[in-house]
Design a protein around this motif. Sequence first.
Motif, PDB file in Angstrom:
ATOM      1  N   ASP A 139       0.815  -1.205   0.000  1.00  9.83           N
ATOM      2  CA  ASP A 139       0.000   0.000   0.000  1.00  9.83           C
ATOM      3  C   ASP A 139       0.859   1.270   0.000  1.00  9.83           C
ATOM      4  O   ASP A 139       2.062   1.235   0.258  1.00  9.83           O
ATOM      5  N   ILE A 140       0.191   2.412  -0.244  1.00  7.23           N
ATOM      6  CA  ILE A 140       0.844   3.702  -0.072  1.00  7.23           C
ATOM      7  C   ILE A 140       1.195   3.863   1.410  1.00  7.23           C
ATOM      8  O   ILE A 140       0.672   3.154   2.265  1.00  7.23           O
ATOM      9  N   GLY A 144      -2.263   5.832   3.369  1.00  9.84           N
ATOM     10  CA  GLY A 144      -2.737   7.184   3.146  1.00  9.84           C
ATOM     11  C   GLY A 144      -2.769   8.039   4.394  1.00  9.84           C
ATOM     12  O   GLY A 144      -3.280   9.162   4.358  1.00  9.84           O
ATOM     13  N   HIS A 241       2.005   8.998  -5.055  1.00 10.13           N
ATOM     14  CA  HIS A 241       0.648   8.464  -5.201  1.00 10.13           C
ATOM     15  C   HIS A 241      -0.215   8.845  -3.999  1.00 10.13           C
ATOM     16  O   HIS A 241      -1.409   9.124  -4.151  1.00 10.13           O
ATOM     17  N   ALA A 242       0.367   8.847  -2.815  1.00 12.50           N
ATOM     18  CA  ALA A 242      -0.392   9.245  -1.625  1.00 12.50           C
ATOM     19  C   ALA A 242      -0.767  10.723  -1.702  1.00 12.50           C
ATOM     20  O   ALA A 242      -1.900  11.113  -1.363  1.00 12.50           O
ATOM     21  N   THR A 245      -3.588  11.091  -3.904  1.00 12.76           N
ATOM     22  CA  THR A 245      -4.798  10.582  -3.261  1.00 12.76           C
ATOM     23  C   THR A 245      -5.387  11.604  -2.304  1.00 12.76           C
ATOM     24  O   THR A 245      -6.618  11.731  -2.191  1.00 12.76           O
ATOM     25  N   THR A 262      -9.332   8.535  -7.252  1.00 17.11           N
ATOM     26  CA  THR A 262      -8.707   7.825  -6.138  1.00 17.11           C
ATOM     27  C   THR A 262      -8.047   6.515  -6.572  1.00 17.11           C
ATOM     28  O   THR A 262      -7.460   5.817  -5.752  1.00 17.11           O
ATOM     29  N   ARG A 265      -4.230   5.156  -5.640  1.00 17.72           N
ATOM     30  CA  ARG A 265      -3.811   4.245  -4.569  1.00 17.72           C
ATOM     31  C   ARG A 265      -3.778   2.805  -5.067  1.00 17.72           C
ATOM     32  O   ARG A 265      -2.802   2.076  -4.836  1.00 17.72           O
ATOM     33  N   ASP A 266      -4.821   2.374  -5.764  1.00 19.39           N
ATOM     34  CA  ASP A 266      -4.879   0.986  -6.241  1.00 19.39           C
ATOM     35  C   ASP A 266      -3.831   0.717  -7.310  1.00 19.39           C
ATOM     36  O   ASP A 266      -3.287  -0.387  -7.390  1.00 19.39           O
ATOM     37  N   TYR A 268      -0.896   2.025  -7.369  1.00 18.29           N
ATOM     38  CA  TYR A 268       0.350   1.810  -6.630  1.00 18.29           C
ATOM     39  C   TYR A 268       0.355   0.439  -5.954  1.00 18.29           C
ATOM     40  O   TYR A 268       1.394  -0.239  -5.940  1.00 18.29           O
ATOM     41  N   HIS A 294     -10.618  -3.757  -3.416  1.00 19.58           N
ATOM     42  CA  HIS A 294      -9.275  -3.645  -3.984  1.00 19.58           C
ATOM     43  C   HIS A 294      -8.937  -4.815  -4.896  1.00 19.58           C
ATOM     44  O   HIS A 294      -8.188  -4.638  -5.859  1.00 19.58           O
TER      45      HIS A 294
END
Length: 425
Positions: A139-140, A144, A241-242, A245, A262, A265-266, A268, A294
């Motif tokens: 994940d980011i 996030g 990417h965060a 977002t 949004t 995020r996915d 990344y 996701h």
Amino acid sequence: MPPATGRQPFTDWLHSRAVPLGRPDPAAPLDDLEPLREILDGARVVALGEHSHFIAEFAAIRQRLLRFLVERCGFTALAFEYGFSEGFPLDAWAHGGGADDDLPSLLAAAVPIGLEAPLRFVRDHNRTAATPVRFAGVDIPAAGGSLLPALNPVADYLCEIDPETLPVLRDALTIAESFAGDSAAVAAPAWARLATDEQDALSALLARLLIRVRSLRPLYLSRGDRHSYEVALHRLEGACHADHTFRAMAALFAGGGLTADTSARDRYMADSLLWHLDRLDPAARVVLVAHNAHIQRTPVEFGGQLTGLPMGQYLHDALGDAYFAFGLTSVTGQTAEMRRDESARFGFTLHATALEPPVPGSVEAAFAAADVGLAVADLRAARAEGVEGPDHIRMQSIQQQTAVVDAFDGIVSAPTSTTTDLEIS
């Protein structure tokens, strides 16, 4: 025309083809899962979802599936909806680093979405395994909640490799520190309260850093090793990417925003999984754990509006049938609703909420009518046989309209769901 049973075709198909599973006890014998071996033949990444976080049955089912995939099918990596940057210390712990009781402190800053039990299983397994199981975050940073888990180690890297760039990074860190939290529910509103020039300055600084690190790759590799460079670069990409977002979420909460913005995020998360996959043994197989929203293979839509392109869509595009997505759902019971509360540590409070009865045409209604109990269905077989599937699936306490047979490769349905301990602090 419906068959003589009066049930819909997919319900009849489920009644004859669903595989019953034993009770959702993580320690239960695994023989009932053996039919999955053939279903998953050829899959390199098997994703295990859930329609809600904080559900006891889903955690137990996924733990059994993880055990089966590792112990009987030879899977050698566990990837999780958890920060890419933060995943490296957990991988070290899973390989025997530190003490058994260090894990709570390693996870202290994360929203507790069921990672501790899988990690303990992996550490115990690795004590005697000929091929240890790796752990990977995808994940980011802080899902996030903060840019700091990515930017601080990048600062350490640049201190050795490119110290003249440090002033740029420190300027970014100063802004990032001003809105950092333990979850996106804390950080996103705090980011939105920044002055516009601070928001824009942060984006510009991160873009400058990313372009420089990419452009100077030969120089960086002449000063250090390839692995450290690639980790630092992907961490910096995660920060970018965060940051994107934060902008997308702020616009969404304000009632506007660009379509599916949004999805950064996915994107990344998918890139992170592929990043790890490229660095594992070519024969390695990965268990991926994340929310249904996701892992699904098709776009997420509500009310006919496209809201996001999920990680699973990117992974299916990259891996084809080597990606297998198991959605987890429940016919009845409870879900854990997250209500925004900026005074709470994670920016929300959790509330056990009764699920509405399954809606007609949903996958939950089909499992209820088929009366198969806790069971798994191979939706690839349904697609191959041309069976018309359901068009709704649960997401938290609402329904997502989607062609379920296309969105997922398999469905595990529990007769009921109950929330875990909802006191998080």
